[in-house]
Write a protein that holds these residues in place. Sequence first.
Motif, PDB file in Angstrom:
ATOM      1  N   ALA A   1       1.047  -4.136  -8.974  1.00  0.00           N
ATOM      2  CA  ALA A   1       0.472  -2.943  -8.336  1.00  0.00           C
ATOM      3  C   ALA A   1       0.966  -2.814  -6.901  1.00  0.00           C
ATOM      4  CB  ALA A   1      -1.054  -3.026  -8.364  1.00  0.00           C
ATOM      5  N   ALA A   2       1.033  -3.944  -6.175  1.00  0.00           N
ATOM      6  CA  ALA A   2       1.515  -3.907  -4.796  1.00  0.00           C
ATOM      7  C   ALA A   2       2.977  -3.473  -4.750  1.00  0.00           C
ATOM      8  CB  ALA A   2       1.335  -5.272  -4.143  1.00  0.00           C
ATOM      9  N   TRP A   3       3.767  -3.962  -5.694  1.00  0.00           N
ATOM     10  CA  TRP A   3       5.172  -3.589  -5.708  1.00  0.00           C
ATOM     11  C   TRP A   3       5.353  -2.113  -6.077  1.00  0.00           C
ATOM     12  CZ3 TRP A   3       9.476  -4.978  -3.702  1.00  0.00           C
ATOM     13  CH2 TRP A   3      10.682  -4.481  -4.213  1.00  0.00           C
ATOM     14  N   SER A   4       4.581  -1.626  -7.042  1.00  0.00           N
ATOM     15  CA  SER A   4       4.668  -0.211  -7.425  1.00  0.00           C
ATOM     16  C   SER A   4       4.253   0.688  -6.269  1.00  0.00           C
ATOM     17  CB  SER A   4       3.780   0.062  -8.642  1.00  0.00           C
ATOM     18  OG  SER A   4       4.209  -0.670  -9.758  1.00  0.00           O
TER      19      SER A   4
ATOM     20  N   ARG B   1       4.494  -0.023  -3.091  1.00  0.00           N
ATOM     21  CA  ARG B   1       5.568  -0.062  -2.098  1.00  0.00           C
ATOM     22  C   ARG B   1       6.737   0.818  -2.518  1.00  0.00           C
ATOM     23  NH1 ARG B   1      10.341  -2.480  -1.331  1.00  0.00           N
ATOM     24  NH2 ARG B   1      10.910  -3.219   0.764  1.00  0.00           N
ATOM     25  N   ALA B   2       7.065   0.782  -3.823  1.00  0.00           N
ATOM     26  CA  ALA B   2       8.195   1.573  -4.317  1.00  0.00           C
ATOM     27  C   ALA B   2       7.930   3.072  -4.212  1.00  0.00           C
ATOM     28  CB  ALA B   2       8.470   1.196  -5.775  1.00  0.00           C
ATOM     29  N   ARG B   3       6.635   3.465  -4.312  1.00  0.00           N
ATOM     30  CA  ARG B   3       6.309   4.896  -4.228  1.00  0.00           C
ATOM     31  C   ARG B   3       6.144   5.384  -2.802  1.00  0.00           C
ATOM     32  NH1 ARG B   3       2.718   3.529  -8.551  1.00  0.00           N
ATOM     33  NH2 ARG B   3       1.005   3.433  -7.037  1.00  0.00           N
ATOM     34  N   ARG B   4       6.126   4.449  -1.833  1.00  0.00           N
ATOM     35  CA  ARG B   4       5.900   4.830  -0.452  1.00  0.00           C
ATOM     36  C   ARG B   4       7.055   5.698   0.051  1.00  0.00           C
ATOM     37  NH1 ARG B   4       5.030  -0.260   2.794  1.00  0.00           N
ATOM     38  NH2 ARG B   4       3.290  -0.379   1.322  1.00  0.00           N
ATOM     39  N   PRO B   5       6.788   6.867   0.651  1.00  0.00           N
ATOM     40  CA  PRO B   5       7.877   7.745   1.095  1.00  0.00           C
ATOM     41  C   PRO B   5       8.655   7.127   2.255  1.00  0.00           C
ATOM     42  CG  PRO B   5       5.749   8.540   1.857  1.00  0.00           C
ATOM     43  CD  PRO B   5       5.466   7.426   0.902  1.00  0.00           C
ATOM     44  N   VAL B   6       9.943   7.375   2.274  1.00  0.00           N
ATOM     45  CA  VAL B   6      10.803   6.880   3.341  1.00  0.00           C
ATOM     46  C   VAL B   6      10.638   7.754   4.560  1.00  0.00           C
ATOM     47  CG1 VAL B   6      13.160   6.400   4.008  1.00  0.00           C
ATOM     48  CG2 VAL B   6      12.439   5.995   1.652  1.00  0.00           C
ATOM     49  N   THR B   7      10.379   7.139   5.719  1.00  0.00           N
ATOM     50  CA  THR B   7      10.215   7.891   6.965  1.00  0.00           C
ATOM     51  C   THR B   7      11.361   7.603   7.909  1.00  0.00           C
ATOM     52  OG1 THR B   7       8.895   6.103   7.896  1.00  0.00           O
ATOM     53  CG2 THR B   7       7.705   7.849   6.745  1.00  0.00           C
ATOM     54  N   ALA B   8      11.532   8.473   8.878  1.00  0.00           N
ATOM     55  CA  ALA B   8      12.619   8.320   9.835  1.00  0.00           C
ATOM     56  C   ALA B   8      12.385   7.083  10.685  1.00  0.00           C
ATOM     57  CB  ALA B   8      12.688   9.551  10.723  1.00  0.00           C
TER      58      ALA B   8
ATOM     59  N   ILE C   1      -6.396 -16.381 -13.381  1.00  0.00           N
ATOM     60  CA  ILE C   1      -5.249 -16.576 -12.485  1.00  0.00           C
ATOM     61  C   ILE C   1      -4.064 -15.729 -12.935  1.00  0.00           C
ATOM     62  CG2 ILE C   1      -3.610 -18.254 -11.536  1.00  0.00           C
ATOM     63  CD1 ILE C   1      -5.736 -20.425 -11.967  1.00  0.00           C
ATOM     64  N   GLU C   2      -3.584 -15.971 -14.146  1.00  0.00           N
ATOM     65  CA  GLU C   2      -2.375 -15.282 -14.602  1.00  0.00           C
ATOM     66  C   GLU C   2      -2.497 -13.767 -14.562  1.00  0.00           C
ATOM     67  OE1 GLU C   2       0.394 -16.499 -17.776  1.00  0.00           O
ATOM     68  OE2 GLU C   2      -1.200 -17.894 -18.340  1.00  0.00           O
ATOM     69  N   MET C   3      -3.460 -13.222 -15.308  1.00  0.00           N
ATOM     70  CA  MET C   3      -3.559 -11.772 -15.436  1.00  0.00           C
ATOM     71  C   MET C   3      -3.917 -11.084 -14.124  1.00  0.00           C
ATOM     72  SD  MET C   3      -2.439 -11.198 -18.341  1.00  0.00           S
ATOM     73  CE  MET C   3      -2.735  -9.435 -18.326  1.00  0.00           C
ATOM     74  N   PRO C   4      -4.923 -11.551 -13.369  1.00  0.00           N
ATOM     75  CA  PRO C   4      -5.207 -10.886 -12.085  1.00  0.00           C
ATOM     76  C   PRO C   4      -4.034 -10.924 -11.119  1.00  0.00           C
ATOM     77  CG  PRO C   4      -7.049 -12.263 -12.743  1.00  0.00           C
ATOM     78  CD  PRO C   4      -5.926 -12.593 -13.674  1.00  0.00           C
ATOM     79  N   ALA C   5      -3.364 -12.074 -11.027  1.00  0.00           N
ATOM     80  CA  ALA C   5      -2.228 -12.179 -10.106  1.00  0.00           C
ATOM     81  C   ALA C   5      -1.087 -11.272 -10.545  1.00  0.00           C
ATOM     82  CB  ALA C   5      -1.749 -13.630 -10.035  1.00  0.00           C
ATOM     83  N   ARG C   6      -0.849 -11.201 -11.841  1.00  0.00           N
ATOM     84  CA  ARG C   6       0.215 -10.348 -12.347  1.00  0.00           C
ATOM     85  C   ARG C   6      -0.063  -8.875 -12.016  1.00  0.00           C
ATOM     86  NH1 ARG C   6       1.489 -11.094 -18.591  1.00  0.00           N
ATOM     87  NH2 ARG C   6       0.880 -13.204 -17.940  1.00  0.00           N
ATOM     88  N   ARG C   7      -1.302  -8.458 -12.262  1.00  0.00           N
ATOM     89  CA  ARG C   7      -1.651  -7.056 -11.973  1.00  0.00           C
ATOM     90  C   ARG C   7      -1.565  -6.763 -10.481  1.00  0.00           C
ATOM     91  NH1 ARG C   7      -5.611  -7.852 -16.269  1.00  0.00           N
ATOM     92  NH2 ARG C   7      -7.098  -8.607 -14.698  1.00  0.00           N
ATOM     93  N   LEU C   8      -2.030  -7.708  -9.664  1.00  0.00           N
ATOM     94  CA  LEU C   8      -2.027  -7.503  -8.219  1.00  0.00           C
ATOM     95  C   LEU C   8      -0.609  -7.375  -7.677  1.00  0.00           C
ATOM     96  CD1 LEU C   8      -3.688  -7.397  -5.595  1.00  0.00           C
ATOM     97  CD2 LEU C   8      -3.482  -9.889  -5.471  1.00  0.00           C
ATOM     98  N   ILE C   9       0.274  -8.274  -8.088  1.00  0.00           N
ATOM     99  CA  ILE C   9       1.649  -8.250  -7.578  1.00  0.00           C
ATOM    100  C   ILE C   9       2.381  -6.996  -8.047  1.00  0.00           C
ATOM    101  CG2 ILE C   9       3.887  -9.424  -7.699  1.00  0.00           C
ATOM    102  CD1 ILE C   9       2.313 -12.071  -7.870  1.00  0.00           C
TER     103      ILE C   9
END
Length: 347
Positions: free
Chosen positions: A335-338, A340-347, A325-333
Amino acid sequence: MSAEPPRLARLDGMRGLAAFGVAFFYHARSLFPEGALDSGNRLLDWPHVYGWLFVDLFFVLSGYVFAHAYLGRDALRSEADLTDFAVARFARLYPLHFVMLLVAVLAYAGKAANTPLAFLAHLFMLQAMVQPVAGTFIGPAWSLSVEVVCYLLFAMAAVRGPRTLVGVTGAAVALGAALLLRDASTEAWSADNFPRGFLGFFLGQALWHLRARLARVPGWALLAVMAFGAWLPPEGPWGAILPFALLVFPAALLFGLRQGLLECRPLIWLGDRSYAIYLIHLVPRDLFLAWHGPLAGAGLGGIVLGHVVFAAVSLLLADLAFRWIEMPARRLIRAAWSQRARRPVTA
């Protein structure tokens, strides 16, 4: 952002010992009839009577580790850093907290204190603000509410700059100490919760800032401070918490940083699972008590065996929760946040 600072493995080992003290000494006393563990010796009886004070060690350790992890690499400088900080804290705390809340709904079905309001408080990590504190769903989770408030104060003050952080730290330590002194008690009670967190967390953070000077304090002096704080009777005007929060645990932290034994593999293993131990251990205990009741008539061998079995079951469940629970959830969240942060901004 600079590289991650080195892990304070020795403090992880100390965190594991603190979790062990709260779970398998203090909370284990309910497995036996009232007074069955009383020996009349203050030193021998302390873990079962005052083991709840190890929660204050958690607060001090958290403050020191957070300062090391975030201030040590200047990782709190902007609102974006605050968001990253919040996501990291959510990934660390919430998944297992949520799972254990659902487990508690089933395990404690019918318990009068587990009202819909209490459930909502736990769901949003506000459980320290509902009564009876530590008496609804997962009792030890009350300290999570306190820690979250400390995290927010620390992160927002750090983003505002060193001067603001110094001011918030001083105010939190002074307020926490003053409230605990005003309401000095020999037992844990709900009015102490936030003062304990403010005092311990921000005192730990102050210790990190002063670490270079404090490193010159000889080990014998730290041991003397610990012994003096532990010697002060809890019935005095200072109560049970202040001697440990102000003297014993800060000195223990500084002394522990010098002890290589604290980063041995068993203690690191225990430290990694300390959060799971803290949230899980009451469920098997309470289910056993509901099924069997206290272990009446147990001699010394029965008392030792009861502690060992309780610890073994809780450690097994904590290990499974950590791995699945702890480690998989931590990695998943994260990774999803990273992503999203790398997603390029579009018009």
